[in-house]
Design a protein around this motif. Structure first.
Motif, PDB file in Angstrom:
ATOM      1  N   TYR C 136       0.899  -1.097   0.010  1.00  0.00           N
ATOM      2  CA  TYR C 136       0.149   0.106  -0.111  1.00  0.00           C
ATOM      3  C   TYR C 136       0.870   1.113  -0.002  1.00  0.00           C
ATOM      4  O   TYR C 136       0.310   2.318   0.303  1.00  0.00           O
ATOM      5  CB  TYR C 136      -0.905   0.086   1.340  1.00  0.00           C
ATOM      6  N   HIS C 141      -5.331   4.793  -5.969  1.00  0.00           N
ATOM      7  CA  HIS C 141      -6.442   3.876  -5.892  1.00  0.00           C
ATOM      8  C   HIS C 141      -5.949   2.394  -6.314  1.00  0.00           C
ATOM      9  O   HIS C 141      -6.702   1.419  -5.758  1.00  0.00           O
ATOM     10  CB  HIS C 141      -7.261   4.195  -6.931  1.00  0.00           C
ATOM     11  N   LEU C 142      -4.879   2.407  -7.246  1.00  0.00           N
ATOM     12  CA  LEU C 142      -4.580   0.984  -7.675  1.00  0.00           C
ATOM     13  C   LEU C 142      -3.933   0.113  -6.603  1.00  0.00           C
ATOM     14  O   LEU C 142      -4.332  -1.004  -6.398  1.00  0.00           O
ATOM     15  CB  LEU C 142      -3.573   1.107  -8.777  1.00  0.00           C
ATOM     16  N   LEU C 144      -4.537   0.588  -3.566  1.00  0.00           N
ATOM     17  CA  LEU C 144      -5.627   0.057  -2.339  1.00  0.00           C
ATOM     18  C   LEU C 144      -6.465  -0.973  -3.017  1.00  0.00           C
ATOM     19  O   LEU C 144      -6.514  -1.979  -2.066  1.00  0.00           O
ATOM     20  CB  LEU C 144      -6.519   1.468  -2.332  1.00  0.00           C
ATOM     21  N   GLU C 145      -6.651  -1.001  -4.266  1.00  0.00           N
ATOM     22  CA  GLU C 145      -7.457  -2.274  -4.730  1.00  0.00           C
ATOM     23  C   GLU C 145      -6.492  -3.420  -4.532  1.00  0.00           C
ATOM     24  O   GLU C 145      -7.069  -4.199  -4.094  1.00  0.00           O
ATOM     25  CB  GLU C 145      -7.574  -1.858  -6.235  1.00  0.00           C
ATOM     26  N   THR C 147      -4.031  -4.184  -2.450  1.00  0.00           N
ATOM     27  CA  THR C 147      -3.762  -4.353  -1.059  1.00  0.00           C
ATOM     28  C   THR C 147      -5.056  -4.989  -0.353  1.00  0.00           C
ATOM     29  O   THR C 147      -4.642  -5.981   0.129  1.00  0.00           O
ATOM     30  CB  THR C 147      -3.451  -3.225  -0.266  1.00  0.00           C
ATOM     31  N   TRP C 148      -6.269  -4.515  -0.861  1.00  0.00           N
ATOM     32  CA  TRP C 148      -7.491  -5.068  -0.407  1.00  0.00           C
ATOM     33  C   TRP C 148      -7.424  -6.454  -0.899  1.00  0.00           C
ATOM     34  O   TRP C 148      -7.848  -7.330   0.035  1.00  0.00           O
ATOM     35  CB  TRP C 148      -8.623  -4.113  -0.878  1.00  0.00           C
ATOM     36  N   LYS C 149      -7.400  -6.560  -2.314  1.00  0.00           N
ATOM     37  CA  LYS C 149      -7.401  -8.031  -2.712  1.00  0.00           C
ATOM     38  C   LYS C 149      -6.359  -8.829  -1.997  1.00  0.00           C
ATOM     39  O   LYS C 149      -6.723  -9.924  -1.691  1.00  0.00           O
ATOM     40  CB  LYS C 149      -7.422  -8.069  -4.207  1.00  0.00           C
ATOM     41  N   ASP C 223      -1.466  -9.337  -9.125  1.00  0.00           N
ATOM     42  CA  ASP C 223      -1.948  -7.898  -8.725  1.00  0.00           C
ATOM     43  C   ASP C 223      -1.006  -7.002  -7.869  1.00  0.00           C
ATOM     44  O   ASP C 223      -0.640  -5.964  -8.046  1.00  0.00           O
ATOM     45  CB  ASP C 223      -3.344  -7.846  -8.212  1.00  0.00           C
TER      46      ASP C 223
END
Lengths: 301, 209, 475
Positions: C136, C141-142, C144-145, C147-149, C223
């Motif tokens: 992160y 935004h990328l 965040l995406e 890391t979340w995944k 990712d």
């Protein structure tokens, strides 16, 4: 024999008690407990008006509907005492004789050609379709649990002992109670208070009936209520002697009526689109009952 | 008695399937924590005090209080709309959850093992797959976390079923890991809520080939 | 010793987190590196002893990967430092970055050395959480995406692994054992209900494949590579995948003495083949430099799994392949950091003429291409050759041919992209010229030549470690 008389007696006051509860809870004095019966008697004295577009089916349907309910009443036992008719697999007879009556009331509603009544008929058919598996899985698991296949034998040999059997009985009472609400188009499914055709289910189907026919349909509704009430009572009374069971019967019926009235006073009707999933949830719950029965029998440990 | 509680646990899964609001989900999760605590309390008779405190912490404190409050805070803080917004209608969810339940009953019934407490197994597997199903079928990110928590509850039941004896250190580690991962997931949910307009997984599809 | 190491790591982590002074930060990192090195050598000299009440254990497999981790820690910390200097991050972010990095290295060390499967589970989850902070780092935004995944799917994966552990302990319970340590389990698994073992293996392999980046759960690692800072990508692709490999290897070695061995081999072959297949499909169409190498990692993990499944010399080759792959892939991502600084993009179409812009870096990239595609004299040629030999010997001719075809396609795709970046003339619009210090490529040359050296002329101690690890499977 006993059950027949008891159900008739209960039917006299059941709807009245519901109405009375609702009026008391909403701060009104409300009509007397026997007002529904008086209404029906008034209707019986009247003649009938038939629409020109209807056929013979429309005229036959109320009678068939009423007699199907009476037939269903005949097989309901009371504790140890049999109903008028009792044979192996009579609970299937019970369900399908009620379904026959419903079928006729549906086609009668279609017969009128009114768009509202067609809508009501389609909903009624849909909901009964979803409620049917719940009923059969429930009674099937009861039959499996007791090893008997007729109403009277199932209920007579059903006895509660372990905590899980109590839990199953409560769940079964819940499912039966909900089926009762669906069959009579009461609160969580349908609101009898609203007189908006778009949202009604059962009421909208009988818009064109009048006089004697309407009286028949209404009294069949009263009887249906107390039939299901009697089934719930039967879950619990099994072994007790009559001097306890008969007061228990009336107590439970009144309690059921009061609970229905209370629910109807405080809850809003479900959105029409949520009804299907709610009714299907009953099937899921009765599957769990089935699973619990398997566990009780030790077929699954 | 345990059987009754476990069947109640299954009913809560059905209830989540037809629930519409996020708050209902949270309440059901908290309720599941209470059920699990009661099951543990009855199940483990000869439990020593330290272990009891540990399990009390995990079920009552984490599962029923801290995590639900934290989730409620996230929902409030990010002004998440209260509907759950599934991809599929609830009716189909209910059918699928019922199918999951039936399939796990059939699956477990095929195991030939007399010592196994099969009802625990059924409940655990149902919760596991129901949780996965919720993750797949819900649009909001917060519901993914809830699906994860349902999976965790299922695994808790599973470890009760098999009566696995872990050492103290591992037990604490597992508990902390789960708590921290929920916390981290929650924090990232918050971040996503701050970064994007709507907390929907549709925002999270930029990484592709 | 190990207890002290843990305390030092924790203290240094906290110290780095609160410290804002650059000099002190460098000092703390140097202390950390020396502690890490000391632990590696201590472990090497105390093989087969356990620490902290039997929860950690110096065995040859763990020590081998601990050395790889220690070597890569030096280069990663060095390149992280460069990366952060060039990004001009503020001091607070740098502190968070390095604290997370220290914790991550500590957690990975714990995974390599853990002696019971329960402890390993706990520390693997710790690696997920600490690497999430690093992924992160750029705060877009990328990231965040991704890391979340990464956190979410790793958590689910690790939950699956836990289910596997529970099943394993169930199987052990039937054998009257509650001890979950790797050295004790195999002796209890002789006459056991294979149903539970199979369930356990399936759940464990799905769970740990999130870490190893093997087929069923490979997407998140790809990712994460895309958005993580390049030095961290180097870690995700090497030491973190080694974590997954160690976990899967240990699981496999636990059950390799039971009757389910052929069945496990089938599963691993399937996972491996599908990994290579998926990576071929994507590597052909991919246009993002980091994603391309992420898929290349997927391919190499697939090869490792196949080596493990083929048995015989394949066990040796699989471990060797992991070690060499770590060195090569780490240097790839260090080099990518320089490429990114030169072109300011990861998109391959927007790059070109790298030779004229950064000669040393371009030479390193050329060497990387030779190494990663396993052409001689690359060390990976040896390990891949051995893997194929074991595959051939285990009579999987059809699979053998299929994989060779897929590898040829991968080689073509990598070559096309890398050569277009190196040689194709390219006029950038802005014309801003970034000078890269040639010494920054030194680490890559060192690592790549180490890979060549270890592959072609492995020292005795190194061979001994690998053979000891393989002995776990032959007991």
């Amino acid at each position: 024999m006993l059950s027949f008389i008891l159900i008739l007696l209960a039917a006299l006051f059941f709807t009245g008690v519901i109405n009375r509860t609702k009026s008391i809870l909403s701060g009104r004095k409300g009509p007397g407990i026997f007002q529904p019966i008086k209404d029906i008697i008034r209707l019986f004295k009247k003649g009938m008006v038939y629409s020109n577009t209807t056929s013979l089916i429309f005229q036959l349907a109320p009678t068939i509907y009423f007699s199907s309910v009476i037939m269903a009443m005949l097989v309901v036992p009371f504790g140890q005492s049999k109903g008028f008719i009792s044979f192996h697999g009579d609970f299937i007879f019970f369900a399908y004789i009620l379904a026959l009556g419903k079928f006729f009331s549906i086609i009668a509603a279609m017969d009128t050609g009114s768009s509202f009544e067609g809508m009501g008929a389609s909903r009624e058919a849909l909901y009964s379709m979803f409620a049917e598996p719940a009923f059969f899985i429930l009674l099937g698991s009861m039959a499996l649990l007791t090893g008997q296949t007729s109403f009277q034998e199932i209920f007579a040999t059903l006895h509660l002992g372990s905590p899980i059997s109590y839990a199953l009985a409560v769940l079964a009472a819940f499912v039966l109670g909900m089926i009762m609400m669906i069959e009579n188009s009461r609160m969580p499914i349908d609101d009898p208070k609203t007189h908006l055709e778009l949202t009604m289910i059962h009421e909208v189907m009988i818009l064109d009936n009048s006089g004697f026919d309407l009286g028949l349909i209404l009294s069949a509704g009263l009887l249906k209520f107390s039939i299901y009430g009697a089934l719930i009572v039967n879950l619990f009374i099994g072994m007790f002697p009559y001097e306890y069971t008969i007061p228990m019967f009336f107590a439970i019926q009144v309690l059921a009526a009061v609970i229905t009235g209370t629910i109807e006073s405080f809850m809003a009707r479900f959105r029409m689109s949520h009804n299907a999933q709610f009714i299907f949830a009953l099937t899921s719950v009765s599957l769990l009952i089935f699973f619990g029965v398997l566990m009780l029998l030790g077929k699954f440990i | 008695m345990i059987n009754v509680l476990l069947i109640t646990f299954l009913i809560t899964l059905f209830f989540i399937a037809i629930a519409n609001r996020l708050m209902t989900y949270i309440k059901v999760l908290a309720f599941q924590g209470v059920i699990l605590f009661t099951v543990v309390f009855i199940q483990l008779n000869d439990i020593n005090t330290v272990n009891l405190i540990l399990i009390l912490m995990e079920t009552i404190f984490f599962k029923s209080l801290a995590v639900p409050l934290f989730l409620a805070y996230i929902i409030k803080h990010n002004k998440i709309t209260r509907e759950a917004e599934p991809y599929l209608p609830n009716f189909i969810s209910l059918i699928i959850v019922t199918m999951i339940c039936v399939v796990s009953i059939l699956l477990v019934n095929s195991i030939k093992d007399n010592e196994l407490d099969k009802i625990f197994f059924v409940v655990a597997l149902s919760a596991l797959f129901t949780g996965l199903y919720f993750i797949i079928s819900r649009r909001k990110i917060i519901t993914h976390v809830m699906g994860y928590l349902i999976i965790e509850n299922g695994i808790f039941v599973l470890s009760l079923a098999l009566g696995s004896e872990m050492t103290m250190l591992v037990n604490i580690g597992i508990m902390l890991d789960i708590f921290v991962s929920v916390l981290v997931l929650g924090i990232f949910t918050n971040r996503i809520g701050d970064t994007f307009e709507a907390m929907s997984v549709d925002n999270l599809s930029n990484l592709k080939d | 010793m190990f207890g002290y190491y843990l305390i030092i790591v924790l203290l240094l982590g906290i110290g780095t987190l609160v410290n804002r002074n650059n000099l002190i930060r460098i000092l703390l990192l140097i202390i950390f590196l020396s502690a890490q090195t000391a632990l590696a050598f201590y472990g090497f000299s105390h093989l087969k002893t356990s620490e902290l009440g039997g929860n950690f254990y110096y065995d040859s497999l763990g020590i081998l990967f601990l050395f790889v981790l220690t070597i890569l820690s030096y280069t990663t910390i060095f390149h992280s430092y460069l990366y952060l200097q060039h990004r001009k991050d503020d001091s607070r972010n740098q502190s968070i970055y390095f604290a997370a990095l220290i914790i991550l290295i500590g957690a990975m060390t714990c995974v390599y050395l853990s002696a019971t499967i329960g402890v390993m589970w706990v520390v693997i989850e710790a690696t997920t959480l600490s690497v999430a902070v690093l992924i992160y780092h750029e705060r877009t935004h990328l990231t965040l995406e991704a890391t979340w995944k990464y956190v979410f799917i790793c958590s689910i994966g690790i939950t699956f692994a836990f289910v596997g552990i529970v099943f394993l302990s169930k199987a052990l319970q039937e054998a009257n054992s509650v001890n979950l340590s790797f050295s004790d389990i195999p002796s209890h698994l002789q006459n056991i209900n294979t149903f539970w073992l199979k369930l356990a293996f399936i759940f464990l392999i799905v769970g740990f494949s999130t870490k190893m980046g093997l087929f069923p759960m490979h997407t998140i690692a790809v990712d994460a590579h895309t958005v993580a800072p390049p030095p961290i990508s180097a870690f995700i692709s090497t030491t973190l995948m080694n974590v997954g490999f160690v976990a899967i290897f240990r699981t496999y070695s636990l059950m390799s003495h039971t009757s389910i061995l052929p069945w496990m081999n089938q599963i691993l072959l399937l996972c491996g083949f599908l990994s290579i297949f998926v990576s071929t499909v994507y590597i052909i169409k991919v246009n993002h430099l980091k994603r391309m190498f992420a898929y290349s990692s997927l391919e190499h993990m697939g090869l490792t799994a196949i080596g493990l499944a083929s048995g015989g010399i394949g066990y040796f080759a699989a471990i060797l392949h992991m070690v060499l792959h770590s060195f090569v892939k780490a240097s790839v991502f260090y080099q990518i950091d320089q490429i990114h600084r030169v072109f300011d993009t990861y998109i391959i179409n927007k790059t070109g003429g790298y030779f004229s812009k950064n000669l040393t870096g371009a030479l390193a990239m050329l060497l990387i291409f030779v190494s990663i595609t396993a052409m001689p004299p690359s060390g990976m040629f040896v390990s891949e050759f051995l893997i194929f030999r074991s595959l051939f010997e285990s009579h999987n001719i059809f699979l053998f041919v299929m994989i060779l075809i897929l590898l040829t396609m991968i080689m073509w795709a990598l070559g096309k992209n890398i050569f277009s970046m190196l040689f194709l003339p390219y006029d950038e619009p802005g014309g801003k010229i970034v000078k890269i210090n040639p010494w920054e490529s030194a680490s890559q040359f060192v690592l790549l030549s180490a890979a060549i050296y270890l592959g072609l002329n492995p020292p005795d101690a190194f061979m001994q470690l690998i053979n000891d690890a393989v002995m776990l499977l032959h007991k």
